[in-house]
Design a protein around this motif. Sequence first.
Motif, PDB file in Angstrom:
ATOM      1  N   MET A 179       0.863  -1.187   0.000  1.00 50.22           N
ATOM      2  CA  MET A 179       0.000   0.000   0.000  1.00 50.22           C
ATOM      3  C   MET A 179       0.898   1.234   0.000  1.00 50.22           C
ATOM      4  N   SER A 180       0.761   2.043  -1.048  1.00 48.59           N
ATOM      5  CA  SER A 180       1.562   3.255  -1.160  1.00 48.59           C
ATOM      6  C   SER A 180       0.629   4.448  -1.370  1.00 48.59           C
ATOM      7  N   LYS A 181       1.202   5.618  -1.512  1.00 45.75           N
ATOM      8  CA  LYS A 181       0.389   6.831  -1.652  1.00 45.75           C
ATOM      9  C   LYS A 181      -0.371   6.867  -2.971  1.00 45.75           C
ATOM     10  N   HIS A 182       0.112   6.137  -3.965  1.00 45.32           N
ATOM     11  CA  HIS A 182      -0.512   6.237  -5.287  1.00 45.32           C
ATOM     12  C   HIS A 182      -1.016   4.918  -5.849  1.00 45.32           C
ATOM     13  N   GLN A 183      -0.720   3.810  -5.192  1.00 45.56           N
ATOM     14  CA  GLN A 183      -1.200   2.531  -5.714  1.00 45.56           C
ATOM     15  C   GLN A 183      -1.147   1.456  -4.635  1.00 45.56           C
ATOM     16  N   ARG A 204       8.249  -3.041  11.978  1.00 44.38           N
ATOM     17  CA  ARG A 204       7.430  -4.250  11.939  1.00 44.38           C
ATOM     18  C   ARG A 204       6.596  -4.288  13.220  1.00 44.38           C
ATOM     19  N   CYS A 205       5.397  -3.737  13.143  1.00 44.32           N
ATOM     20  CA  CYS A 205       4.550  -3.609  14.326  1.00 44.32           C
ATOM     21  C   CYS A 205       3.870  -4.930  14.699  1.00 44.32           C
ATOM     22  N   HIS A 206       3.857  -5.843  13.757  1.00 46.49           N
ATOM     23  CA  HIS A 206       3.223  -7.148  13.959  1.00 46.49           C
ATOM     24  C   HIS A 206       3.955  -8.119  13.028  1.00 46.49           C
ATOM     25  N   ARG A 207       3.914  -9.381  13.310  1.00 46.38           N
ATOM     26  CA  ARG A 207       4.662 -10.325  12.475  1.00 46.38           C
ATOM     27  C   ARG A 207       4.199 -10.330  11.026  1.00 46.38           C
ATOM     28  N   SER A 208       2.997  -9.811  10.774  1.00 44.18           N
ATOM     29  CA  SER A 208       2.471  -9.820   9.409  1.00 44.18           C
ATOM     30  C   SER A 208       2.449  -8.436   8.761  1.00 44.18           C
ATOM     31  N   THR A 209       2.986  -7.409   9.455  1.00 47.65           N
ATOM     32  CA  THR A 209       2.843  -6.047   8.938  1.00 47.65           C
ATOM     33  C   THR A 209       4.073  -5.189   9.208  1.00 47.65           C
ATOM     34  N   ILE A 210       4.492  -4.440   8.189  1.00 46.54           N
ATOM     35  CA  ILE A 210       5.510  -3.393   8.333  1.00 46.54           C
ATOM     36  C   ILE A 210       4.859  -2.064   7.973  1.00 46.54           C
ATOM     37  N   ILE A 211       5.089  -1.044   8.795  1.00 46.54           N
ATOM     38  CA  ILE A 211       4.488   0.266   8.523  1.00 46.54           C
ATOM     39  C   ILE A 211       5.581   1.336   8.397  1.00 46.54           C
ATOM     40  N   ASP A 223      -6.072   0.244  23.157  1.00 44.32           N
ATOM     41  CA  ASP A 223      -6.347  -1.010  22.445  1.00 44.32           C
ATOM     42  C   ASP A 223      -5.290  -1.317  21.385  1.00 44.32           C
ATOM     43  N   GLU A 224      -4.168  -0.583  21.425  1.00 42.35           N
ATOM     44  CA  GLU A 224      -2.996  -0.851  20.578  1.00 42.35           C
ATOM     45  C   GLU A 224      -3.308  -0.747  19.091  1.00 42.35           C
ATOM     46  N   ILE A 225      -4.228   0.140  18.728  1.00 42.85           N
ATOM     47  CA  ILE A 225      -4.601   0.332  17.329  1.00 42.85           C
ATOM     48  C   ILE A 225      -3.827   1.509  16.737  1.00 42.85           C
ATOM     49  N   ILE A 226      -3.260   1.289  15.544  1.00 45.09           N
ATOM     50  CA  ILE A 226      -2.540   2.330  14.812  1.00 45.09           C
ATOM     51  C   ILE A 226      -3.343   2.695  13.574  1.00 45.09           C
ATOM     52  N   SER A 227      -3.570   3.975  13.354  1.00 48.95           N
ATOM     53  CA  SER A 227      -4.262   4.451  12.149  1.00 48.95           C
ATOM     54  C   SER A 227      -3.241   5.061  11.202  1.00 48.95           C
ATOM     55  N   MET A 228      -3.322   4.656   9.928  1.00 50.52           N
ATOM     56  CA  MET A 228      -2.372   5.110   8.923  1.00 50.52           C
ATOM     57  C   MET A 228      -2.980   6.190   8.037  1.00 50.52           C
ATOM     58  N   SER A 229      -2.124   6.854   7.264  1.00 51.81           N
ATOM     59  CA  SER A 229      -2.569   7.973   6.431  1.00 51.81           C
ATOM     60  C   SER A 229      -3.529   7.543   5.318  1.00 51.81           C
ATOM     61  N   ASN A 230      -3.531   6.269   4.947  1.00 57.40           N
ATOM     62  CA  ASN A 230      -4.447   5.786   3.911  1.00 57.40           C
ATOM     63  C   ASN A 230      -5.769   5.288   4.489  1.00 57.40           C
ATOM     64  N   GLY A 231      -5.970   5.501   5.795  1.00 59.01           N
ATOM     65  CA  GLY A 231      -7.210   5.085   6.436  1.00 59.01           C
ATOM     66  C   GLY A 231      -7.171   3.702   7.042  1.00 59.01           C
ATOM     67  N   ALA A 232      -6.111   2.959   6.797  1.00 60.26           N
ATOM     68  CA  ALA A 232      -6.007   1.603   7.344  1.00 60.26           C
ATOM     69  C   ALA A 232      -5.797   1.655   8.859  1.00 60.26           C
ATOM     70  N   GLU A 233      -6.391   0.697   9.556  1.00 56.27           N
ATOM     71  CA  GLU A 233      -6.191   0.551  10.995  1.00 56.27           C
ATOM     72  C   GLU A 233      -5.643  -0.843  11.267  1.00 56.27           C
ATOM     73  N   LEU A 234      -4.644  -0.922  12.116  1.00 60.22           N
ATOM     74  CA  LEU A 234      -4.029  -2.200  12.401  1.00 60.22           C
ATOM     75  C   LEU A 234      -3.575  -2.231  13.850  1.00 60.22           C
TER      76      LEU A 234
END
Length: 258
Positions: A179-183, A204-211, A223-234
């Motif tokens: 997931m990038s800013k343009h695609q 690497r905030c989780h074994r399945s995700t790098i932010i 609740d250990e939730i991170i919100s990203m600039s593209n709207g994703a929450e993890l």
Amino acid sequence: MIKIYVCDDQEIHLLAIKKIIEDAILFAEVPMQIELASTDPVEIAEHFEPSETNVYFLDIDLSNETYDGLKLAIKIRESDPRGFIIFITSHLEFGMLTFEYKLGTFDYIVKTPDPALLKNRVESTLKAIAERYQTEQVNQEQENHPKRIKFTSDYEEKYVPINELIMLEIVGNHKLQVMSKHQNFECNGSLGKLEYELPNYFFRCHRSTIINLKEVVSRSAKDEIISMSNGAELQCSRRQQKKFEKLLNEFNLQPYSK
């Protein structure tokens, strides 16, 4: 180009400082030149122009009706907030005044009868400025031409500028969602391998995700939730929480907490 201005109302001191700088320029690893050296602070005030990087070597105790060294520095700082101001003086008692006027002085060099000591101080100051100049040039080059990273799928190769990446997530066996800013797209790959290829502001905030830490909008410690600039929450794993907070502080990133 680093442009250097020198002002000392005693010509013998002006010529000595100018000679030290000229010798240093011969061995400098970045382009430098003396733009103006004068015993008249009015001449400096009327001719200096803010540029990419300016350096000002100023005597504080200037015998002039219009400008002493502090007033000249104030005049310079009004037009050139990023310039490097270095005071050279035999008056130790003036040192604190440079801080009171909040001039952002880069260095304060005391005149000494030992020419070798003065030479060493001036050369050291120019070297420190040159190193900072080089760092800024590299950073600017990276912004203008950011490094790209290659992602490969079963059908094609894609090159994405690293500074546009928002997050990478495992979506299947040897499959990643990029997931990038343009695609956004899926590709083949391993998070473990990418973790070592990416700059240290990727986490690497989780074994399945790098932010990308620079793309974190908000975080919830509850609740250990991170919100990203593209709207994703993890979710950030519990054992990574302390490291996450430490990295945010190191990069001076302070997204608000919910």
